[in-house]
Design a protein around this motif. Structure first.
Motif, mmCIF file in Angstrom:
data_model
loop_
_atom_site.group_PDB
_atom_site.id
_atom_site.type_symbol
_atom_site.label_atom_id
_atom_site.label_comp_id
_atom_site.label_asym_id
_atom_site.label_seq_id
_atom_site.Cartn_x
_atom_site.Cartn_y
_atom_site.Cartn_z
ATOM 1 N N SER A 126 0.825 -1.208 0.000
ATOM 2 C CA SER A 126 0.000 0.000 0.000
ATOM 3 C C SER A 126 0.858 1.257 0.000
ATOM 4 C CB SER A 126 -0.937 0.001 1.210
ATOM 5 O OG SER A 126 -1.779 -1.118 1.208
ATOM 6 N N PHE A 146 -11.291 3.474 -0.254
ATOM 7 C CA PHE A 146 -11.142 3.585 1.199
ATOM 8 C C PHE A 146 -12.466 3.903 1.880
ATOM 9 C CE2 PHE A 146 -9.820 6.012 5.059
ATOM 10 C CZ PHE A 146 -9.203 4.958 5.713
ATOM 11 N N GLN A 162 -7.952 -1.573 -0.733
ATOM 12 C CA GLN A 162 -8.723 -0.734 0.175
ATOM 13 C C GLN A 162 -7.849 0.274 0.918
ATOM 14 O OE1 GLN A 162 -10.946 -2.951 3.081
ATOM 15 N NE2 GLN A 162 -12.312 -1.249 3.522
ATOM 16 N N TRP A 163 -6.596 -0.067 1.234
ATOM 17 C CA TRP A 163 -5.767 0.792 2.074
ATOM 18 C C TRP A 163 -4.792 1.671 1.302
ATOM 19 C CZ3 TRP A 163 -6.386 1.999 6.997
ATOM 20 C CH2 TRP A 163 -7.253 1.212 7.754
ATOM 21 N N PHE A 178 -5.611 5.424 1.568
ATOM 22 C CA PHE A 178 -5.236 6.006 2.858
ATOM 23 C C PHE A 178 -3.767 6.420 2.855
ATOM 24 C CE2 PHE A 178 -3.542 5.316 7.169
ATOM 25 C CZ PHE A 178 -4.308 6.226 7.876
ATOM 26 N N GLY A 203 -1.496 2.238 9.365
ATOM 27 C CA GLY A 203 -2.022 1.107 8.617
ATOM 28 C C GLY A 203 -1.864 -0.201 9.371
ATOM 29 N N TYR A 241 -4.538 -0.827 12.106
ATOM 30 C CA TYR A 241 -5.855 -1.281 11.648
ATOM 31 C C TYR A 241 -5.793 -2.662 10.990
ATOM 32 C CZ TYR A 241 -7.630 3.412 12.546
ATOM 33 O OH TYR A 241 -8.009 4.583 13.167
ATOM 34 N N ILE A 242 -4.742 -2.927 10.222
ATOM 35 C CA ILE A 242 -4.686 -4.184 9.475
ATOM 36 C C ILE A 242 -4.427 -5.361 10.402
ATOM 37 C CG2 ILE A 242 -3.420 -5.427 7.669
ATOM 38 C CD1 ILE A 242 -2.937 -2.645 6.385
ATOM 39 N N ASN A 276 -7.638 -6.759 11.399
ATOM 40 C CA ASN A 276 -8.601 -7.014 10.331
ATOM 41 C C ASN A 276 -9.276 -8.365 10.505
ATOM 42 O OD1 ASN A 276 -9.044 -8.317 7.388
ATOM 43 N ND2 ASN A 276 -9.514 -6.139 7.386
#
Length: 322
Positions: free
Chosen positions: A106, A135, A195-196, A199, A249, A252-253, A256
């Protein structure tokens, strides 16, 4: 002398009273300003901290809901099991691999897109909006899009495009990819990178737009190439923004759950630690073991968040010093 001294002491005493009164008034005003925030603070503590304290207590118990009469204090046994059980240890490894792969990919793709959007061209605003859109998609919806609309081997968009391209050359046997069964972890990584990346792009684009352009213009006038400017000026300036994006990142990941649950249901070696906690809690009914694994995730997240906060504070100090 005695009368004068008494007067001085009385005057000093009366002069000290207003200062104490002023301090008390300041404290009262401070509490008056904080009072409206107290209900929100109490609500936040009840919603976030109390459940964590309960989880921490349960993590030291040997508690299986199928045998509630055998509940007992387990000490550190649950934490030892989390680190030694083959399935949970594999889930920890999968979590680390998934987080590192998604964050690095990412960041690299986001850096390329940020460099592109930093240039002026027609339709830049529209391009920026379209690139940000992934995102904004709900994580479960994004996983469903990848599972059915894109990666499905029978009617997915990717295999449909391959079939159309091969038909242009008269072939009736195009390659049909099935990442969900042949490379399931790669399918999860690809969906999360999609998705990331926006961001990371936003953070790096903000860093690019805060560059001191006079230094870049001076380097251009001295004959520096675009690669030299990027290597020696742009990249060092973006170091803290790259760190910030990577740390946020990772926070949050590492937690997940949506992509793993929706795309593969944790099968074929894709179960990360959050999904393993879900299985341990709802299927094995091991509340103590699941709580211990959850505490491990929280500790890892706090460690990463600490570095992220330090990076944020250093960025604020840097901007304030300008």
């Amino acid at each position: 002398m005695t009368t004068a001294t008494a007067r001085i002491s009385r005057s000093g005493h009366t002069a000290a009273k207003p200062s104490r009164n002023a301090k008390s008034r300041e404290r009262a005003l401070a509490w008056a300003r904080r009072a409206p925030l107290l209900p929100a603070l109490v609500f936040l503590i009840v919603v976030t901290q109390l459940p964590f304290v309960v989880t921490l207590i349960i993590s030291f118990l040997n508690w299986n809901s199928l045998s509630p009469d055998k509940t007992a204090f387990a000490g550190l046994e649950n934490y030892i099991t989390v680190l030694t059980d083959p399935d949970l240890r594999q889930a920890i490894f999968t979590t680390i691999l998934l987080t590192v792969a998604v964050v690095l990919a990412s960041l690299l793709i986001g850096l390329g897109l940020a460099l592109l959007l930093d240039k002026k061209f027609i339709g830049r605003g529209l391009a920026r909006t379209l690139l940000i859109a992934p995102f904004l998609v709900v994580p479960v919806a994004a996983a469903l899009i990848w599972k059915h609309a894109l990666l499905n081997p029978a009617y997915g968009l990717i295999n449909g495009i391959l079939t159309w391209i091969w038909s242009l050359f008269g072939s009736v046997t195009p390659p049909q990819l099935d990442l969900l069964s042949q490379a399931p972890l790669m399918a999860v990584i690809v969906s999360l990178v999609w998705q990331w990346t926006p961001f990371m792009m936003l953070i790096l684009l903000a860093g690019l737009q805060s560059r001191p352009m006079d230094t870049v213009e001076a380097a251009q006038m001295d004959g520096a190439t675009s690669w030299a400017i990027f290597r020696h000026l742009t990249l060092p300036h973006l170091r803290q923004y790259l760190e910030l994006g990577g740390l946020l990142g990772a926070i949050y990941i590492v937690q997940n759950f949506d992509a793993v649950f929706t795309l593969t249901a944790g099968g074929l070696g894709t179960a990360n630690l959050p999904y393993a906690i879900y299985q341990t809690f709802y299927f094995a009914n091991e509340y103590g073991l699941a709580s211990a694994a959850g505490v491990v995730v929280v500790i890892g997240t706090i460690i990463v968040a600490t570095f992220a906060l330090r990076t944020v504070f250093s960025l604020f100090k840097k901007e304030a010093a300008r």
